[in-house]
Motif scaffolding. Structure first.
Motif, PDB file in Angstrom:
ATOM      1  N   ASP A 164       0.699  -1.174   0.144  1.00 18.38           N
ATOM      2  CA  ASP A 164       0.009  -0.055   0.014  1.00 18.38           C
ATOM      3  C   ASP A 164       1.020   1.297   0.022  1.00 18.38           C
ATOM      4  O   ASP A 164       1.982   1.231  -0.309  1.00 18.38           O
ATOM      5  N   THR A 165       0.252   2.403   0.409  1.00 17.89           N
ATOM      6  CA  THR A 165       0.945   3.578   0.444  1.00 17.89           C
ATOM      7  C   THR A 165       2.229   3.614   1.270  1.00 17.89           C
ATOM      8  O   THR A 165       2.509   2.728   2.151  1.00 17.89           O
ATOM      9  N   ILE A 166       3.221   4.466   0.628  1.00 15.42           N
ATOM     10  CA  ILE A 166       4.602   4.247   1.093  1.00 15.42           C
ATOM     11  C   ILE A 166       4.562   5.508   2.267  1.00 15.42           C
ATOM     12  O   ILE A 166       4.082   6.780   1.553  1.00 15.42           O
ATOM     13  N   GLN A 167       5.405   5.576   3.168  1.00 18.23           N
ATOM     14  CA  GLN A 167       5.825   6.866   3.873  1.00 18.23           C
ATOM     15  C   GLN A 167       6.897   7.259   3.288  1.00 18.23           C
ATOM     16  O   GLN A 167       8.060   6.729   3.243  1.00 18.23           O
ATOM     17  N   PRO A 168       6.807   8.757   2.882  1.00 23.42           N
ATOM     18  CA  PRO A 168       8.090   9.362   2.650  1.00 23.42           C
ATOM     19  C   PRO A 168       9.118   9.461   3.788  1.00 23.42           C
ATOM     20  O   PRO A 168       8.683   9.470   4.914  1.00 23.42           O
ATOM     21  N   ILE A 169      10.313   9.049   3.630  1.00 18.78           N
ATOM     22  CA  ILE A 169      11.271   9.124   4.879  1.00 18.78           C
ATOM     23  C   ILE A 169      11.702  10.579   5.182  1.00 18.78           C
ATOM     24  O   ILE A 169      11.363  11.398   4.475  1.00 18.78           O
ATOM     25  N   ASP A 170      11.925  10.699   6.430  1.00 19.30           N
ATOM     26  CA  ASP A 170      12.062  11.909   7.094  1.00 19.30           C
ATOM     27  C   ASP A 170      13.487  12.079   7.590  1.00 19.30           C
ATOM     28  O   ASP A 170      13.860  11.323   8.344  1.00 19.30           O
ATOM     29  N   ILE A 171      14.289  13.035   6.867  1.00 15.25           N
ATOM     30  CA  ILE A 171      15.615  13.427   7.239  1.00 15.25           C
ATOM     31  C   ILE A 171      15.491  14.513   8.367  1.00 15.25           C
ATOM     32  O   ILE A 171      15.018  15.265   7.706  1.00 15.25           O
ATOM     33  N   SER A 172      16.237  14.657   9.218  1.00 14.33           N
ATOM     34  CA  SER A 172      16.509  15.679  10.029  1.00 14.33           C
ATOM     35  C   SER A 172      17.431  16.543   9.252  1.00 14.33           C
ATOM     36  O   SER A 172      18.503  16.151   8.940  1.00 14.33           O
ATOM     37  N   TYR A 173      17.249  17.899   8.977  1.00 16.40           N
ATOM     38  CA  TYR A 173      18.403  18.889   8.171  1.00 16.40           C
ATOM     39  C   TYR A 173      18.925  19.765   9.174  1.00 16.40           C
ATOM     40  O   TYR A 173      19.387  20.794   8.495  1.00 16.40           O
ATOM     41  N   GLY A 174      18.872  19.659  10.336  1.00 20.84           N
ATOM     42  CA  GLY A 174      19.175  20.299  11.530  1.00 20.84           C
ATOM     43  C   GLY A 174      18.117  21.344  11.810  1.00 20.84           C
ATOM     44  O   GLY A 174      17.160  21.565  11.146  1.00 20.84           O
ATOM     45  N   GLU A 175      18.223  22.034  12.900  1.00 22.18           N
ATOM     46  CA  GLU A 175      17.239  22.753  13.669  1.00 22.18           C
ATOM     47  C   GLU A 175      16.518  23.824  12.809  1.00 22.18           C
ATOM     48  O   GLU A 175      15.347  23.946  12.671  1.00 22.18           O
ATOM     49  N   ASP A 176      17.552  24.685  12.203  1.00 24.77           N
ATOM     50  CA  ASP A 176      17.101  25.786  11.449  1.00 24.77           C
ATOM     51  C   ASP A 176      16.063  25.408  10.375  1.00 24.77           C
ATOM     52  O   ASP A 176      14.978  25.834  10.294  1.00 24.77           O
ATOM     53  N   ASP A 237      17.340  31.511   4.473  1.00 25.40           N
ATOM     54  CA  ASP A 237      18.467  32.024   3.517  1.00 25.40           C
ATOM     55  C   ASP A 237      19.439  33.228   4.184  1.00 25.40           C
ATOM     56  O   ASP A 237      20.541  32.898   4.243  1.00 25.40           O
ATOM     57  N   ARG A 238      18.841  34.134   4.699  1.00 18.42           N
ATOM     58  CA  ARG A 238      19.567  35.212   5.398  1.00 18.42           C
ATOM     59  C   ARG A 238      20.367  34.868   6.310  1.00 18.42           C
ATOM     60  O   ARG A 238      21.631  34.834   6.742  1.00 18.42           O
ATOM     61  N   HIS A 239      19.673  33.888   7.295  1.00 22.60           N
ATOM     62  CA  HIS A 239      20.289  33.407   8.345  1.00 22.60           C
ATOM     63  C   HIS A 239      21.439  32.492   8.107  1.00 22.60           C
ATOM     64  O   HIS A 239      22.544  32.611   8.777  1.00 22.60           O
ATOM     65  N   PHE A 240      21.168  31.672   7.138  1.00 21.46           N
ATOM     66  CA  PHE A 240      22.494  30.645   6.782  1.00 21.46           C
ATOM     67  C   PHE A 240      23.651  31.693   6.216  1.00 21.46           C
ATOM     68  O   PHE A 240      24.817  31.446   6.388  1.00 21.46           O
ATOM     69  N   LEU A 241      23.356  32.824   5.487  1.00 17.16           N
ATOM     70  CA  LEU A 241      24.477  33.419   4.949  1.00 17.16           C
ATOM     71  C   LEU A 241      25.184  34.169   5.685  1.00 17.16           C
ATOM     72  O   LEU A 241      26.358  34.334   5.863  1.00 17.16           O
ATOM     73  N   SER A 242      24.390  34.641   6.858  1.00 18.29           N
ATOM     74  CA  SER A 242      25.044  35.443   7.894  1.00 18.29           C
ATOM     75  C   SER A 242      26.062  34.580   8.984  1.00 18.29           C
ATOM     76  O   SER A 242      26.833  34.955   9.358  1.00 18.29           O
ATOM     77  N   THR A 243      25.216  33.140   9.116  1.00 16.64           N
ATOM     78  CA  THR A 243      25.894  32.623  10.054  1.00 16.64           C
ATOM     79  C   THR A 243      27.079  31.366   9.517  1.00 16.64           C
ATOM     80  O   THR A 243      28.167  31.513   9.863  1.00 16.64           O
ATOM     81  N   LEU A 244      26.564  31.033   8.267  1.00 12.25           N
ATOM     82  CA  LEU A 244      27.656  29.831   7.724  1.00 12.25           C
ATOM     83  C   LEU A 244      28.105  30.277   6.658  1.00 12.25           C
ATOM     84  O   LEU A 244      28.599  29.664   5.826  1.00 12.25           O
ATOM     85  N   ASN A 245      27.658  31.480   5.891  1.00 12.23           N
ATOM     86  CA  ASN A 245      28.005  31.895   4.606  1.00 12.23           C
ATOM     87  C   ASN A 245      27.768  30.878   3.580  1.00 12.23           C
ATOM     88  O   ASN A 245      28.566  30.601   2.605  1.00 12.23           O
ATOM     89  N   THR A 246      26.496  30.357   3.620  1.00 13.11           N
ATOM     90  CA  THR A 246      26.304  29.261   2.615  1.00 13.11           C
ATOM     91  C   THR A 246      24.490  29.350   2.437  1.00 13.11           C
ATOM     92  O   THR A 246      23.918  30.131   3.131  1.00 13.11           O
ATOM     93  N   HIS A 247      24.124  28.668   1.680  1.00 11.50           N
ATOM     94  CA  HIS A 247      22.660  28.665   1.395  1.00 11.50           C
ATOM     95  C   HIS A 247      21.932  27.262   1.836  1.00 11.50           C
ATOM     96  O   HIS A 247      22.845  26.215   2.109  1.00 11.50           O
TER      97      HIS A 247
END
Ligand code: GDP
Ligand code: MG
Length: 735
Positions: A164-176, A237-247
């Motif tokens: 039957d239906t499949i559950q999409p897997i759930d990965i954690s991408y970090g808190e933000d 996006d802004r948050h990551f740019l200012s903290t980690l300089n990435t997207h």
């Protein structure tokens, strides 16, 4: 009911090998609607269960970076098939990246660990049962090349089709990101934002990954919600740019890899050897991509490919030629003179024969390329050329398209344009396929040879080499020009990767070669047939009015009047050779032939093609071309081969016995109005003007739009004209 199965996997993971093994001859190659990505479908059965298989384009990911990725993704979403995800077991970590994305979409997946043999050779062991347990989906090891494990794989696939239906897997991408995802997911659910098509979390992820396709779909679906989602994304996006300089997309990718690493840890994958030991491929690469030896070896191999193609195709090309020559002869002698015969001989047999005559060359060229491609060497060529070509907005892989199109002199732009399929970035591919036709293909060479022989006899071979260099320089400069104007835009960042070397299989090579060759026969064959008939009609109609025909008839009567009837019979008997005729008969024959030519010339001038040629003179005179040259050039658009033969016809040489006529090059050299400046202008014009019709059709097909076909015709011709006028005007004053 039959089960729909899609084969998904990275390029070179063995999808096609598996597909061929499962479907055998029961397959069909087409295109996805609107794009040039190939679509392969086939059928097979497992225990009387019918399976419909689709070989999806190879992709590393399901972002919207490339056409292939979009096509694969759309197909999966629209058709919702069961996915057999083929992963290269010798490179599992990287291959599972795509798997993660499939699982995130909530797709039913069976993982197939292919190339278990290669993995084993490298001392890699994979505990597929443990992997299956951790991912919660079936994992089956196979060797696609030998077919080992394929039955087990099908069994697993058929079994999962019932789930039957499949559950999409759930990965954690970090808190933000997780926080943003939850927020976005709620919004999506509330507004039923495209959630009948995609899982909510997936839509949110795509927004965070700045997926252009999904975002534009979302905007047209519900502008307001889309803007609200975008706002959340901008914050993150802004948050990551200012903290980690990435997207965010980089963070998401990092976490996916992290997830894979943890899945594979603790017993799923183990290595016997130290990983920094050099694999055989790396050892080979030490030599083949060596800074100094590499380019030399590359030149040798490319030259070898060239030799291979033209040496081995020479005989079959000869067979085709003699067959069509023979066929023309038969028709010529059996049918009575008239339109039908003329159409059959000059229109159909010559035209179609001309195209089919290329088939052996194309077949061998593609076979050679298939070897380079399947063995992994082509990737190295691209890798080495990349740095130079990048300067011109091209890509390492462009080199192959150039060479196939005639970059070493002689070749054909049709397979050349098709060879751009190895380029993954759209802009670079477009720039390459628009400039590849500037190479000196096998059909332009006779024109060059003719004009060089007529006007620059002193340094024939040097000049041919110079014109080859001119074509490369021209193509690259024009590519640069296009890349800073109409095809602007960054090159898609993509890692030039070097897949391991492999021994190609004969089956694989033949299938690859045949697919491409057949496409050429099918497309080019039908179009050329139509064009040949058209050209024939344009050079035949309208015919001279009866009064004109009578005029030449009267001239003939007047010419023969002063000779004895015996002489007249002799002169008109075409079976007699010079030696067998009296002097008087010879003179008469010459006179008659000359009248024939005048009539033919007037007839041609009177025809549609002739009128076109004449009216074009008002423009072409600035480049030094007269109406006859214009006819040849217009005809050359149908196929560049036509240029020489049309010049021949137009200068009334077609029918003259070789013995008492000068060669075409001598005639041109002695015709008033022709000189070095005209010849040079014409050479350059022929090199750069509109690609032949078949090439244009290929461009349209490969670029996916009529626009580019029209562009190449208009742009190339304008450019060629400007160059030709400049050369003629400057040349006339200094030469
Ligand atoms: P695709 O790009 O995913 O369609 O990959 P192909 O089917 O073209 O396969 C790429 C190369 O891998 C070919 O040279 C195949 O012969 C080779 N190959 C495929 N499966 C196996 C396998 O199980 N073992 C080995 N040793 N080679 C394989
Ligand atoms: Mg393939």
């Amino acid at each position: 009911m039959s089960i729909n199965i899609a084969l998904a996997g990275n390029p070179n993971s063995g999808k096609t090998t598996l597909f061929n093994r499962l479907t055998g001859a029961r397959q069909h190659v087409g295109n996805y609607p609107g794009v040039t990505v190939e679509k392969k479908e086939g059928r097979c059965t497992y225990k009387s269960q019918d399976l419909n298989l689709t070989d999806l384009p190879g992709t590393y990911s399901l972002t919207a970076y490339t056409e292939e990725e979009v096509v694969a993704r759309d197909f999966l979403i629209e058709k919702n098939p069961l996915i057999i995800n083929i992963a290269d077991a010798s490179n599992l970590e990287r291959n599972l990246y795509l798997t993660m994305q499939l699982l995130e979409m909530g797709m039913p997946v069976v993982i197939t660990l292919n190339m278990i043999d290669v993995a084993k050779q490298r001392g890699i062991t994979i505990d597929h049962k443990l992997l299956s347990q951790r991912l919660g989906i079936p994992v089956v090891p196979i060797i696609a090349r030998s077919g080992k494990g394929c039955q087990e794989m099908l069994a697993a696939a058929v079994a999962s089709a019932d789930l039957d239906t499949i559950q999409p897997i759930d990965i954690s991408y970090g808190e933000d990101i997780d926080t943003a995802l939850i927020q976005m997911q709620e919004l999506i659910k509330q507004k039923s934002f495209m959630s009948d098509i995609y899982p909510g979390r997936w839509i949110a992820l795509k927004y965070l990954e700045s997926d252009s396709q999904i975002i534009s779909k979302g905007q047209s679906h519900d502008h307001e919600t889309s803007a609200a989602l975008q706002k959340i994304v901008n914050q993150v996006d802004r948050h990551f740019l200012s903290t980690l300089n990435t997207h965010p997309e980089a963070i998401i990718a990092d976490h996916r890899y992290g997830y894979i690493k943890s899945v594979l840890r603790d017993g799923v994958i183990s290595f016997k050897h130290d990983m920094d030991r050099l694999f055989i491929s790396d050892k080979i690469d030490k030599v083949l991509t060596n800074q100094f030896a590499g380019p030399l070896i590359m030149l040798a191999i490319l030259f070898g490919l060239y030799q291979f193609t033209f040496t081995y195709s020479e005989m079959p090309v000869g067979w085709f030629e003699s067959f069509f020559g023979w066929l023309g002869q038969i028709v010529d002698t059996t049918l009575a003179d008239g339109y039908f015969k003329s159409l059959l001989v000059s229109g159909i047999i010559d035209g179609v024969g001309g195209v089919l005559g290329f088939v052996p060359i194309i077949f061998f060229m593609f076979f050679g390329i298939a070897i380079l491609e399947d063995s992994g060497y082509l990737a190295r060529v691209a890798y080495m050329m990349d740095r130079v070509l990048r300067i011109f907005g091209l890509h390492g892989s462009s080199v192959m398209a150039y060479i196939v199109s005639g970059g070493i002199a002689g070749g054909c732009a049709v397979p050349g344009v098709m060879a751009t399929r190895t380029l993954r970035s759209k802009n670079e591919r477009l720039a390459t396929l628009l400039t590849a036709p500037f190479m000196n293909c096998g059909a332009k060479l006779p024109v060059l040879a003719l004009l060089i022989a007529a006007f620059f006899k002193e340094n024939q071979s040097n000049l041919l080499f110079v014109f080859t260099l001119v074509s490369w320089a021209g193509a690259m400069l024009i590519a640069k020009l296009l890349r800073v104007t109409v095809i602007r835009g960054e090159s898609t960042p993509f890692v030039m990767e070097l897949p391991p070397y492999r021994l190609p299989t004969i089956q694989g090579l033949l299938i690859h070669t045949w697919e491409r060759t057949w496409q050429y026969i099918k497309k080019a064959g039908t179009i050329i047939l139509a064009i040949s008939v058209l050209i024939w009609a344009m050079m035949t109609f309208p015919e001279l009015p009866a009064s004109k025909v009578q005029f030449y008839e009267n001239m003939r009567t007047a010419a023969t009047a002063s000779y004895s009837s015996e002489t007249v019979t002799q002169a008109s008997n075409q079976d007699l050779s010079k030696e067998e005729m009296s002097t008087a008969a010879l003179i008469l024959r010459k006179e008659l032939t000359s009248i024939d030519h005048q009539q033919a010339e007037q007839g041609l001038k009177h025809s549609v093609a002739g009128r076109m040629g004449t009216s074009l003179e008002s423009i072409s005179q600035y480049a030094g071309f007269d109406w006859r040259t214009n006819i040849a050039l217009v005809g050359g658009f149908a196929a560049k081969e036509v240029i020489v033969s049309a010049l021949g016809t137009a200068y009334s040489l077609g029918e003259v016995d070789a013995e008492d006529s000068a060669s075409l090059s001598d005639t041109l050299a002695n015709t008033p109005g022709w000189n070095k400046a005209v010849a040079l202008a014409l050479i350059i014009f022929v090199m750069f003007y509109a690609p032949c019709f078949v090439t244009v059709v290929c461009i349209v097909r490969e670029a996916g739009s009529w626009k580019w076909g029209l562009f190449s015709m208009a742009f190339n011709t304008t450019l060629a004209y400007i160059l030709a006028v400049t050369i003629y005007q400057v040349g006339s004053t200094i030469m």
